[in-house]
Design a protein around this motif. Structure first.
Motif, short mmCIF file in Angstrom:
data_model
loop_
_atom_site.label_atom_id
_atom_site.label_comp_id
_atom_site.label_asym_id
_atom_site.label_seq_id
_atom_site.Cartn_x
_atom_site.Cartn_y
_atom_site.Cartn_z
N LEU A 34 0.84 -1.20 0.00
CA LEU A 34 0.00 0.00 0.00
C LEU A 34 0.87 1.25 0.00
O LEU A 34 0.57 2.23 -0.69
N GLU A 35 1.96 1.21 0.75
CA GLU A 35 2.88 2.36 0.78
C GLU A 35 3.56 2.53 -0.58
O GLU A 35 3.74 3.65 -1.05
N GLN A 36 3.93 1.44 -1.23
CA GLN A 36 4.52 1.53 -2.57
C GLN A 36 3.53 2.18 -3.53
O GLN A 36 3.91 3.01 -4.36
N MET A 37 2.26 1.83 -3.40
CA MET A 37 1.22 2.42 -4.24
C MET A 37 1.08 3.90 -3.94
O MET A 37 0.97 4.73 -4.84
N ARG A 38 1.11 4.26 -2.65
CA ARG A 38 0.99 5.68 -2.27
C ARG A 38 2.13 6.49 -2.88
O ARG A 38 1.91 7.58 -3.42
N LEU A 39 3.33 5.95 -2.83
CA LEU A 39 4.48 6.66 -3.39
C LEU A 39 4.34 6.81 -4.90
O LEU A 39 4.67 7.87 -5.45
N CYS A 40 3.84 5.79 -5.56
CA CYS A 40 3.60 5.89 -7.00
C CYS A 40 2.55 6.97 -7.27
O CYS A 40 2.71 7.79 -8.17
N GLY A 53 -8.87 6.28 -4.00
CA GLY A 53 -8.94 5.50 -2.78
C GLY A 53 -7.63 5.41 -2.03
O GLY A 53 -7.59 4.92 -0.90
N ILE A 54 -6.55 5.86 -2.62
CA ILE A 54 -5.26 5.85 -1.95
C ILE A 54 -5.09 7.18 -1.21
O ILE A 54 -5.23 8.25 -1.79
N ILE A 55 -4.80 7.08 0.07
CA ILE A 55 -4.59 8.28 0.89
C ILE A 55 -3.17 8.77 0.64
O ILE A 55 -2.21 8.08 0.97
N LEU A 56 -3.05 9.94 0.07
CA LEU A 56 -1.72 10.46 -0.28
C LEU A 56 -1.06 11.19 0.89
O LEU A 56 0.16 11.31 0.93
N GLU A 57 -1.84 11.66 1.84
CA GLU A 57 -1.33 12.54 2.88
C GLU A 57 -0.55 11.85 3.99
O GLU A 57 0.20 12.49 4.70
#
Length: 71
Positions: A34-40, A53-57
């Motif tokens: 999930l963190e890898q997705m957030r960074l992307c 749906g990905i929390i960027l903050e």
């Protein structure tokens, strides 16, 4: 995003689905992906259709670090 261009975060989205499936949909077991997705998504959110749906903050790994401290 152009329909001819590959979604830059799609591979990460697939990794999330695989992780969730392998871990009986326990999100806490998939925090790294999930963190890898957030960074992307931080980099590509304007061009990726996979980022809704990905929390960027906030980091998804914060929860994991808090769990370690409680143990």
């Amino acid at each position: 995003m152009s329909s001819k261009r590959k979604d830059p975060c799609k591979a990460n989205a697939c990794k999330i689905q695989a992780c969730l499936s392998e871990n009986h949909y326990q999100e806490s077991k998939c925090l790294e992906v999930l963190e890898q997705m957030r960074l992307c998504c931080l980099k590509w959110h304007k061009e990726s259709n996979c980022c809704s749906g990905i929390i960027l903050e906030r980091s998804y790994l914060v929860d994991k670090d808090e769990q370690k401290q409680k143990s």
